[in-house]
Design an enzyme around this catalytic site. Structure first.
Site, PDB file in Angstrom:
ATOM      1  N   HIS A   1       0.803  -1.236   0.000  1.00 49.03           N
ATOM      2  CA  HIS A   1       0.000   0.000   0.000  1.00 49.03           C
ATOM      3  C   HIS A   1       0.826   1.272   0.000  1.00 49.03           C
ATOM      4  O   HIS A   1       0.272   2.354   0.159  1.00 49.03           O
ATOM      5  CB  HIS A   1      -0.911   0.044   1.227  1.00 49.03           C
ATOM      6  CG  HIS A   1      -1.964  -1.010   1.246  1.00 49.03           C
ATOM      7  ND1 HIS A   1      -3.229  -0.811   0.742  1.00 49.03           N
ATOM      8  CD2 HIS A   1      -1.931  -2.281   1.706  1.00 49.03           C
ATOM      9  CE1 HIS A   1      -3.939  -1.915   0.911  1.00 49.03           C
ATOM     10  NE2 HIS A   1      -3.168  -2.824   1.496  1.00 49.03           N
TER      11      HIS A   1
ATOM     12  N   LYS B   1      -8.183  13.853   4.453  1.00 50.59           N
ATOM     13  CA  LYS B   1      -7.294  12.683   4.468  1.00 50.59           C
ATOM     14  C   LYS B   1      -6.287  12.888   5.589  1.00 50.59           C
ATOM     15  O   LYS B   1      -6.247  13.969   6.169  1.00 50.59           O
ATOM     16  CB  LYS B   1      -6.585  12.520   3.118  1.00 50.59           C
ATOM     17  CG  LYS B   1      -5.972  13.829   2.588  1.00 50.59           C
ATOM     18  CD  LYS B   1      -5.383  13.633   1.201  1.00 50.59           C
ATOM     19  CE  LYS B   1      -6.385  13.780   0.070  1.00 50.59           C
ATOM     20  NZ  LYS B   1      -6.809  12.513  -0.513  1.00 50.59           N
ATOM     21  N   ARG B   2      -5.475  11.864   5.876  1.00 52.48           N
ATOM     22  CA  ARG B   2      -4.435  12.062   6.878  1.00 52.48           C
ATOM     23  C   ARG B   2      -3.552  13.239   6.489  1.00 52.48           C
ATOM     24  O   ARG B   2      -3.388  13.522   5.302  1.00 52.48           O
ATOM     25  CB  ARG B   2      -3.545  10.817   6.986  1.00 52.48           C
ATOM     26  CG  ARG B   2      -4.172   9.646   7.694  1.00 52.48           C
ATOM     27  CD  ARG B   2      -3.270   8.430   7.589  1.00 52.48           C
ATOM     28  NE  ARG B   2      -3.029   8.133   6.185  1.00 52.48           N
ATOM     29  CZ  ARG B   2      -1.949   7.527   5.722  1.00 52.48           C
ATOM     30  NH1 ARG B   2      -1.011   7.140   6.545  1.00 52.48           N
ATOM     31  NH2 ARG B   2      -1.811   7.290   4.435  1.00 52.48           N
TER      32      ARG B   2
ATOM     33  N   LYS C   1       0.756  14.581   0.762  1.00 51.23           N
ATOM     34  CA  LYS C   1      -0.637  14.831   0.385  1.00 51.23           C
ATOM     35  C   LYS C   1      -0.885  16.322   0.106  1.00 51.23           C
ATOM     36  O   LYS C   1      -1.934  16.707  -0.394  1.00 51.23           O
ATOM     37  CB  LYS C   1      -1.586  14.308   1.460  1.00 51.23           C
ATOM     38  CG  LYS C   1      -1.529  12.772   1.581  1.00 51.23           C
ATOM     39  CD  LYS C   1      -2.477  12.262   2.642  1.00 51.23           C
ATOM     40  CE  LYS C   1      -2.332  10.774   2.897  1.00 51.23           C
ATOM     41  NZ  LYS C   1      -3.089   9.933   1.954  1.00 51.23           N
TER      42      LYS C   1
ATOM     43  N   THR D   1      -8.603   6.598  -1.800  1.00 54.15           N
ATOM     44  CA  THR D   1      -9.973   6.064  -1.898  1.00 54.15           C
ATOM     45  C   THR D   1     -10.990   7.168  -1.627  1.00 54.15           C
ATOM     46  O   THR D   1     -12.129   7.086  -2.071  1.00 54.15           O
ATOM     47  CB  THR D   1     -10.190   4.900  -0.903  1.00 54.15           C
ATOM     48  OG1 THR D   1      -9.620   5.253   0.356  1.00 54.15           O
ATOM     49  CG2 THR D   1      -9.553   3.631  -1.404  1.00 54.15           C
TER      50      THR D   1
ATOM     51  N   LYS E   1     -14.824   8.110  -3.241  1.00 49.99           N
ATOM     52  CA  LYS E   1     -16.039   8.434  -2.474  1.00 49.99           C
ATOM     53  C   LYS E   1     -16.608   9.766  -2.928  1.00 49.99           C
ATOM     54  O   LYS E   1     -17.825   9.928  -3.101  1.00 49.99           O
ATOM     55  CB  LYS E   1     -15.715   8.511  -0.975  1.00 49.99           C
ATOM     56  CG  LYS E   1     -15.310   7.176  -0.378  1.00 49.99           C
ATOM     57  CD  LYS E   1     -14.637   7.321   0.988  1.00 49.99           C
ATOM     58  CE  LYS E   1     -13.891   6.027   1.330  1.00 49.99           C
ATOM     59  NZ  LYS E   1     -12.886   6.198   2.383  1.00 49.99           N
TER      60      LYS E   1
HETATM   61  C1  26V Z   1       2.778   4.904   6.886  1.00 52.21           C
HETATM   62  C2  26V Z   1       3.808   5.680   7.324  1.00 52.21           C
HETATM   63  C3  26V Z   1       4.567   5.236   8.495  1.00 52.21           C
HETATM   64  C4  26V Z   1       5.874   5.879   8.635  1.00 52.21           C
HETATM   65  C5  26V Z   1       5.892   7.334   8.269  1.00 52.21           C
HETATM   66  C6  26V Z   1       5.178   7.736   7.037  1.00 52.21           C
HETATM   67  C7  26V Z   1       4.083   6.863   6.654  1.00 52.21           C
HETATM   68  C8  26V Z   1       3.296   7.234   5.583  1.00 52.21           C
HETATM   69  C9  26V Z   1       2.272   6.445   5.160  1.00 52.21           C
HETATM   70  C10 26V Z   1       2.010   5.271   5.811  1.00 52.21           C
HETATM   71  C11 26V Z   1       0.869   4.447   5.362  1.00 52.21           C
HETATM   72  C12 26V Z   1       1.243   3.257   4.626  1.00 52.21           C
HETATM   73  C13 26V Z   1       0.116   2.382   4.215  1.00 52.21           C
HETATM   74  C14 26V Z   1      -1.144   3.098   3.806  1.00 52.21           C
HETATM   75  O1  26V Z   1      -1.951   3.462   4.610  1.00 52.21           O
HETATM   76  N1  26V Z   1      -1.346   3.260   2.511  1.00 52.21           N
HETATM   77  C15 26V Z   1      -2.562   3.803   1.936  1.00 52.21           C
HETATM   78  O2  26V Z   1      -3.368   2.705   1.524  1.00 52.21           O
HETATM   79  C16 26V Z   1      -4.578   3.094   0.921  1.00 52.21           C
HETATM   80  C17 26V Z   1      -5.354   1.839   0.631  1.00 52.21           C
HETATM   81  O3  26V Z   1      -4.703   1.071  -0.316  1.00 52.21           O
HETATM   82  C18 26V Z   1      -4.291   3.900  -0.332  1.00 52.21           C
HETATM   83  O4  26V Z   1      -5.499   4.309  -0.910  1.00 52.21           O
HETATM   84  C19 26V Z   1      -3.425   5.106  -0.020  1.00 52.21           C
HETATM   85  O5  26V Z   1      -3.053   5.756  -1.207  1.00 52.21           O
HETATM   86  C20 26V Z   1      -2.187   4.670   0.753  1.00 52.21           C
HETATM   87  O6  26V Z   1      -1.471   5.799   1.223  1.00 52.21           O
END
Ligand code: 26V
Length: 812
Positions: A353, A541-542, A547, A649, A653
């Site tokens: 992801h 979003k986060r 982003k 996603t 929506k």
């Molecule tokens: C995790 C971390 C942890 C360390 C610091 C920075 C950071 C940045 C992002 C993440 C998230 C990683 C996994 C995640 O949530 N991915 C999201 O998954 C969604 C479902 O597939 C997708 O729509 C998003 O684009 C994606 O960011």
């Protein structure tokens, strides 16, 4: 059932469960009574579904995820049971406001964002498509923190979602499982075979709490199994000679319960966070043991496991399934290595992801060794065999072995473990999958080309259209009938209506009504008056650098500057809405929240500017808040630095609710554009290839953009001349990250293109009929992004699972 019958049932429930009459009942008691009546019929179908799966020996998918961002279940369960209108009417007739009653349910916020919400949408689609699917997760006592905004700053509070009883869960104490941590491993030789004995470990009891997942109009009720860590008195050694045992026991009990206490936010680093790693193993070990127990009841040889079970791992967080399944097969089931490996490799599948390097998990070798000594030996062996295979079979990759190894530089690389141990590796949008194949995972793609595949994300249209925007759903059904509800692709039947003036008006009315509702919510909670005819511009979003909430905000500040420069400037009124949580340790993201609030404060109180622009930061962004915002949105901000957003996603929506997208060619935006056509989306900015080129050549100079673009300079200078804050250092970090750290996310580079795209937005919006036509075209193509489509692809192309019809239960 009639309104009268249901009223009677609810009255009886209130008496039998709370000793209350209808007249004395609180909304909470009413909510709980509703859940109790629903659970009676859910439970019957639940049992039948599980029995049918066992009788038919259906192959099942187990979706392992550290996050399930369910939000509330009451409305989606009622919708899927075909009872939503009946319950709403009954509540109203009894003098209750249905919305107020439903809001008694606390969001299950067991996720950070997209990844967790995707898992929840997948569960809904699996059940609605009658597919045998299980969710495996953790029952965190506290979900993602609750966000308060104090003085413009984010403050985190615990999310105590279990403080009232969670009505949907059923504790299954009889299905508890032991999970072992720490200890040592001793090897012995018996009959020429090596045996491994795990000793002196700490025992933790994993207790499952099952949540029923109700399918849409089909009797299927699947299970989301959430594991909770508990201790038992018999897993603690009491020494009667010592007086302090009881206190030691309490300490011990606390230390065990910590394992499922809280969900970690997506912070900059998990590294070193022992508890997070323990959580991962806790989920994996309890989940796999329960799967094997169930499989054994089918009396089949273990060699056939992959014909009955597939384990899909949601990102690398559960990738210890690979060595844990090996351990169970070898140590407990007494299989040999090759046999066990053949089974494991055929059973596990992995979804990636993110490609952000800082988000790719790696754990210090020492931590793995200490916490899971037996697993460490297995990972070591998998690594040895993999590296040897590379050496002999792929001579051209020899210099890449250290880069590809599972264990290197004293770390265990979880994505390598996941890729080596699974039969399928998928990305979540076409562009993202291509980036995995061509760049991030290129050498692995050379070795395992057949494993890589794409599954573009989706969202459940039942929640994100039927539940959140019933008025829009009605307008659609009046035009094209109701088949689209089961076959969302049939939304394309709306295309002939795109230019139809009366249909456009119906769509416009729904949007306006939804804006009025959102406006009244904002007035109530923030005392900000928004123009219900303004463009509702939504960025939810986060909060993360990639982003680019900052890019949006720079455009807002630029508009503010223009309004001040020219008091007669004609601007279509706009309401800029932000909703975002920042990871508690992510300083930059928290600064951006403060800046958004400072800009909002300034603009909303400016006598002239506030007539044209409003900025609202909505606190505590969550599934339930998204459900309020999305139906009212005109414009969907999807402006990540190209290549960084795996899919997104929220974009889907918002599109499904008639918002137009302003976005970069990133993630699933690319596929939205492919469907709706270039004229029905506002794209701008660097492409992913251009971003990669800049990064490789190292020739981006953010300072040039600051120096050469007066508008940008006028925006940025306001950050450091105390315009938005009395504190003269407040926003300097943001300013410096752009100029001195060279703007990692290309905000300055894309500013001009973005501003131009925003001007197009305004011009198009002024041509209302054009805008509505585009909006309808977006809705029409949004069926492609139903998670039903996504899940069908997973089921056919990865999982090889088939629908199982659940019979009709006659209830007297
Ligand atoms: C995790 C971390 C942890 C360390 C610091 C920075 C950071 C940045 C992002 C993440 C998230 C990683 C996994 C995640 O949530 N991915 C999201 O998954 C969604 C479902 O597939 C997708 O729509 C998003 O684009 C994606 O960011």
């Amino acid at each position: 059932m009639t309104v009268e019958q249901l009223s009677q049932m609810l009255r009886e429930k209130l008496t039998s469960s709370f000793g209350k009459s209808l007249e004395d009942a609180t909304t909470k008691e009413m909510f709980q009574s509703i859940c109790l009546t629903m659970k009676e019929s859910i439970n019957a179908n639940w049992r039948m579904t599980q029995e049918t799966y066992d009788e038919n020996e259906s192959k099942q998918v187990y979706y392992f995820s550290m996050e399930f961002l369910l939000g509330r279940l009451i409305e989606s369960n009622l919708l899927n049971m075909g009872l939503l209108d009946l319950y709403k009417d009954t509540l109203t007739s009894l003098g209750f406001d249905p919305e107020e009653v439903f809001r008694e349910e606390h969001d299950a916020g067991l996720g950070n964002g997209g990844l967790g919400r995707l898992a929840a949408c997948f569960l809904d689609s699996l059940a609605s498509l009658q597919l045998p699917g299980y969710g495996m997760g953790i029952r965190y006592k506290y979900g993602l923190f609750q966000q308060k905004v104090v003085n413009g700053y984010q403050v985190e509070l615990p999310d105590n979602w279990l403080k009232d009883e969670y009505m949907w869960e059923t504790k299954r104490g009889d299905k508890a499982i032991e999970v072992r941590f720490g200890g040592t491993v001793e090897t012995t030789m018996e009959n020429g075979h090596l045996h491994f004995h795990h000793q002196d470990y700490e025992r933790v009891l994993a207790v499952p709490y099952d949540v029923p997942i109700v399918g849409y109009d089909n009797n299927t009720v699947n299970t989301l199994r959430l594991w909770s860590a508990e201790s038992t008195t018999n897993s603690f050694h009491f020494h009667s000679s010592r007086g302090h045992d009881y206190y030691h026991y309490l300490d011990y009990k606390r230390s065990i319960e910590k394992i499922s206490e809280f969900l970690y936010p997506d912070d900059s680093y998990y590294e070193g966070k022992i508890l997070r790693l323990k959580q991962q193993y806790f989920l994996v070990s309890a989940g796999l043991q329960s799967i094997l127990q169930r499989f054994k009841k089918r009396n089949k040889p273990l060699a056939q496991l992959s014909e009955h079970v597939v384990v899909q791992i949601n990102d690398t967080h559960p990738s210890l399934v690979v060595p844990e399944l090996m351990r169970l097969l070898i140590d407990e089931e007494k299989l040999g290595w090759d046999e066990a490996w053949a089974i494991t490799e055929k059973t596990v599948a992995y979804t990636n992801h993110t490609t952000l390097s800082e988000a790719l998990e790696k754990w210090p070798e020492e931590m793995i060794k200490t916490l899971f000594p037996r697993l460490y030996l297995i990972i070591h062996e998998i690594n040895e065999r993999f590296c040897k295979m590379l050496w002999y079979d792929y001579p051209k990759l020899r210099e890449k072995i250290s880069e590809m190894a599972i264990i290197s530089y004293e770390h265990v690389h979880m994505s390598h473990l996941a890729m080596v141990g699974s039969f399928s590796i998928n990305g979540v949008a076409k562009l993202h999958t291509n980036i995995l194949k061509d760049r991030v995972m290129k050498p692995f793609y050379t070795v395992f080309p057949e494993r890589f595949n794409n599954k573009t994300n989706g969202i459940t249209h039942r929640r994100w259209l039927l539940n959140v925007n019933p008025e829009l759903a009605n307008v659609i059904s009046e035009a094209i009938g109701t088949n689209w509800i089961r076959t969302p692709n049939e939304l394309t039947k709306l295309l002939p209506f795109a230019e139809d003036a009366s249909f456009q008006q119906a769509i416009a009315k729904v949007k306006h009504d939804n804006k009025l509702k959102l406006a009244s919510f904002i007035k109530r909670h923030y005392d900000i008056t928004i123009d219900d005819h303004s463009i509702v511009d939504v960025h939810i979003k986060r909060l993360h650098g990639y982003k680019r909430q900052l890019l949006n905000l720079f455009h807002v500040i630029h508009l503010y500057n223009r309004c001040i420069e020219d008091p007669y400037l004609e601007l279509t009124p706009r309401t800029f809405i932000f909703g975002a949580k920042a990871a508690p340790g992510y300083f930059f993201a928290k600064q951006v929240i403060k800046l958004i609030n400072a800009v909002a404060e300034k603009i909303n109180h400016h006598p002239q500017v506030s007539k044209k622009i409003k900025v609202v930061f909505l606190e505590n962004y969550s599934v339930s808040l998204a459900e309020r915002i999305i139906p009212a949105a005109d414009l969907s901000e999807q402006i990540s630095t190209a290549s960084k957003e795996a899919s997104g996603t929220g974009n889907m929506k918002l599109m499904m609710n008639g918002a137009l997208t302003i976005g970069t060619l990133d993630g699933a935006n690319v596929e939205i554009r492919e469907l709706v056509g270039d004229e029905n989306i506002f794209t701008f900015g660097l492409t992913s290839d251009e971003v990669f080129r800049y990064q490789q050549a190292g020739e981006y100079r953010a300072r040039d953009y600051y120096n050469n673009d007066r508008r940008l300079r006028n925006v940025m200078d306001l950050l450091v001349n105390q315009h938005f804050s009395d504190d003269d250092v407040e926003f300097k970090d943001i300013f410096y990250s752009l100029l001195y750290n060279n703007d990692e996310y290309f905000v300055l580079r894309d500013f001009d293109n973005y501003t131009e795209a925003q001007n197009n937005v305004q011009e198009t919006y002024q041509q209302q009929s054009d805008w509505l036509q585009k909006s309808i075209i977006n809705i029409a193509y949004s069926g492609n992004f139903s998670s039903d489509r996504t899940i069908q692809e997973y089921a056919e192309e990865i999982w090889q699972i088939k629908p199982t019809k659940i019979g009709n239960l006659i209830i007297n």
